[in-house]
Design a protein around this motif. Structure first.
Motif, PDB file in Angstrom:
ATOM      1  N   GLY A 401       0.784  -1.239   0.017  1.00 16.48           N
ATOM      2  CA  GLY A 401       0.008   0.105   0.017  1.00 16.48           C
ATOM      3  C   GLY A 401       0.732   1.363   0.135  1.00 16.48           C
ATOM      4  O   GLY A 401       0.422   2.414  -0.620  1.00 16.48           O
ATOM      5  N   GLN A 402       1.920   1.239   0.853  1.00 16.76           N
ATOM      6  CA  GLN A 402       2.908   2.252   0.990  1.00 16.76           C
ATOM      7  C   GLN A 402       3.426   2.556  -0.614  1.00 16.76           C
ATOM      8  O   GLN A 402       3.622   3.642  -0.943  1.00 16.76           O
ATOM      9  N   GLU A 403       4.022   1.448  -1.101  1.00 20.83           N
ATOM     10  CA  GLU A 403       4.592   1.656  -2.475  1.00 20.83           C
ATOM     11  C   GLU A 403       3.632   2.170  -3.488  1.00 20.83           C
ATOM     12  O   GLU A 403       3.647   2.867  -4.420  1.00 20.83           O
ATOM     13  N   VAL A 404       2.304   1.867  -3.579  1.00 20.35           N
ATOM     14  CA  VAL A 404       1.449   2.417  -4.416  1.00 20.35           C
ATOM     15  C   VAL A 404       1.123   3.734  -4.259  1.00 20.35           C
ATOM     16  O   VAL A 404       1.534   4.753  -5.205  1.00 20.35           O
ATOM     17  N   SER A 415       8.784  12.002 -11.805  1.00 20.33           N
ATOM     18  CA  SER A 415      10.034  11.417 -11.566  1.00 20.33           C
ATOM     19  C   SER A 415       9.510   9.900 -11.757  1.00 20.33           C
ATOM     20  O   SER A 415      10.803   9.050 -11.712  1.00 20.33           O
ATOM     21  N   LYS A 416       8.447   9.401 -12.071  1.00 14.69           N
ATOM     22  CA  LYS A 416       8.365   8.041 -12.444  1.00 14.69           C
ATOM     23  C   LYS A 416       7.228   8.025 -13.626  1.00 14.69           C
ATOM     24  O   LYS A 416       6.380   8.892 -13.564  1.00 14.69           O
ATOM     25  N   SER A 417       7.530   7.029 -14.431  1.00 13.81           N
ATOM     26  CA  SER A 417       6.717   6.812 -15.454  1.00 13.81           C
ATOM     27  C   SER A 417       5.586   5.792 -15.364  1.00 13.81           C
ATOM     28  O   SER A 417       5.570   4.953 -14.215  1.00 13.81           O
ATOM     29  N   PRO A 418       4.379   5.513 -15.983  1.00 10.03           N
ATOM     30  CA  PRO A 418       3.347   4.660 -15.852  1.00 10.03           C
ATOM     31  C   PRO A 418       3.789   3.313 -15.761  1.00 10.03           C
ATOM     32  O   PRO A 418       3.635   2.346 -14.730  1.00 10.03           O
ATOM     33  N   ASP A 419       4.897   3.036 -16.353  1.00 10.06           N
ATOM     34  CA  ASP A 419       5.571   1.652 -16.520  1.00 10.06           C
ATOM     35  C   ASP A 419       6.230   1.363 -15.213  1.00 10.06           C
ATOM     36  O   ASP A 419       6.292   0.406 -14.350  1.00 10.06           O
ATOM     37  N   ASP A 420       6.989   2.504 -14.857  1.00  8.73           N
ATOM     38  CA  ASP A 420       7.704   2.613 -13.521  1.00  8.73           C
ATOM     39  C   ASP A 420       6.832   2.157 -12.223  1.00  8.73           C
ATOM     40  O   ASP A 420       7.090   1.376 -11.344  1.00  8.73           O
ATOM     41  N   VAL A 421       5.901   2.559 -12.258  1.00 11.34           N
ATOM     42  CA  VAL A 421       4.641   2.666 -11.037  1.00 11.34           C
ATOM     43  C   VAL A 421       4.390   1.221 -11.278  1.00 11.34           C
ATOM     44  O   VAL A 421       4.304   0.349 -10.222  1.00 11.34           O
TER      45      VAL A 421
END
Length: 432
Positions: A401-404, A415-421
């Motif tokens: 949950g925290q990572e989401v 700083s992140k892309s959709p793929d990174d997420v």
């Protein structure tokens, strides 16, 4: 809230300036002792809650005193913490194996972890006699493996709260029902010189709502469950959710300084919305109260609409993302802890929570007390729902949950892309 505020998140009750050093509110005086008794010989039941804003922060002590009046041999010790501080402290307490007698829970994966550790009392026998009296959806987040480990005092859903006057100024006649229409509405608001969206970027969980709802609309609730079961969110549906959110971020729809904004503090998301400085916020049923507490409140200009559908998505407009608020009891807590929950779940008490604390009823008999049009709109949304997705930072194990929350916040910050997420969430899930 957050862990975000069904908070995730969460009826946050909602967040305030209080932190880990929040004042413990006690229903009456008296010193505690290691034996669980105070100096007067009364059984002490410690209850951790997140009711940090009015009217709830006044109502909770009142209800504790009402219980004590009927049970003079018991003292309810209320410990009140701000939402995110509460989550941090409860995580530490869970790790140490020392939970309070009664503690706030949103159910799902976090409660599952506590149950697996043998820290939570099985309340199935307590729940069964009152099952017919409770709203079924309100209990679902606390039912794990056929048993009930928590009891609700609130239920709700996340949706868009909007300023009707600002929509009218931007010549938006009806709330958008599709994502394409939503992006169009954002552009119209910007063209009219209006900040489209208030967002508490600092606290992360409010931003998570966007990705979570988009994923639910695209993958459907069944698709969300399959991904959780497989611990794999790298599928196209979840990448698309990130891409749609990226499209929204590209329009620069949020208030100035949103990345450093809190939710309920002065100048935060709720205040921006409550002072009429933004046209929309994506938030749970507690939003009107917090808007009025943090800002002026916009009264009759406040409206509510469901998160839009996404073209080609498997989810329906009537699928709801949200959660509830409830209480669990630590394993081995005094019998008085369960007695207090029974009192708190009585129809008379629930009517008070609906009338005075503006909560949605969890006891069927208390529905007659629901008169607020905003809360009625949320309740109607829940009644018409075709599927339900629990807050992701509560549905999944805490680390996931925290990572989401963290990954979606990074996407919004650029700083992140959709793929990174998708990859980050999957990696943490597989290692959890």
């Amino acid at each position: 809230m957050p862990a975000s505020d069904f908070s995730r998140r969460r009826f946050l009750g909602a967040a305030s300036a209080a932190g880990l050093g929040a004042t413990a509110l006690t229903a009456c005086g008296g010193d505690d002792s290691d034996s669980g008794k105070d100096s007067s010989g009364r059984t002490v039941v410690e209850l951790w809650n997140i009711q940090t804003t009015e009217p709830s922060k006044t109502i909770w002590p009142e209800r504790a005193k009402a219980f004590e009046a009927k049970n003079p041999d018991v003292r309810i010790k209320l410990v009140t913490l701000e939402n995110d501080a509460y989550k941090s402290k409860l995580t530490a307490q869970t790790s140490s194996g020392k939970l309070p007698d009664i503690f706030h829970t949103w159910g799902g994966g976090v409660l599952q972890q506590q149950v697996d550790a043998g820290l939570v009392e099985d309340l199935t026998a307590t729940y069964e006699p009152m099952a017919d009296a409770l709203v079924p959806a309100a209990v679902k987040p606390y039912q794990l493996d056929g048993k009930t480990y928590g009891l609700p005092f609130d239920i709700g859903a996340v949706g868009f709260w909007y300023n009707k006057a600002l929509f009218k100024k931007a010549k938006i006649e009806t709330p958008p029902a599709t994502w394409a229409d939503y992006l169009d509405a954002v552009e119209k608001l910007k063209s009219a010189g209006i900040t489209p969206i208030a967002l508490a970027g600092k606290e992360k969980w409010p931003g998570m709502y966007y990705w979570a709802y988009l994923a639910t609309r695209i993958a459907g609730v069944d698709g969300m469950q399959k991904a959780a079961d497989a611990k794999d969110f790298t599928g196209d549906d979840f990448v698309k959710a990130g891409e749609h959110l990226k499209d929204l971020v590209a329009l620069e729809p949020f208030q100035k300084g949103f990345l450093g904004a809190a939710y309920s503090l002065p100048g935060g998301e709720a205040a921006v919305m409550g002072n009429g400085k933004a046209a929309m916020e994506l938030m749970g049923q507690w939003a009107p109260i917090v808007q009025a507490d943090a800002g002026k409140g916009i009264g009759k200009d406040l409206g509510f609409f469901p998160f839009p559908s996404v073209a080609g998505g498997k989810g329906a407009l009537t699928d709801v993302f949200g959660g509830g608020n409830g209480y669990a009891v630590r394993k081995g807590a005094p019998k008085a802890a369960v007695d207090f929950l029974k009192f708190f779940l009585s129809a008379d008490n629930d009517r008070i929570l609906v009338e005075k604390a503006s909560l949605l009823p969890v006891v069927k008999e208390a529905k007659s007390a629901l008169t607020d049009p905003n809360l009625t709109a949320v309740y109607d949304t829940l009644e018409a729902s075709t599927a339900f997705q629990l807050y992701l930072d509560q549905a999944y194990p805490p680390a996931v949950g925290q990572e989401v929350n963290d990954s979606v916040a990074a996407l919004i910050a650029g700083s992140k892309s959709p793929d990174d997420v998708a990859r980050s969430v999957t990696q943490v899930f597989k290692s959890s």
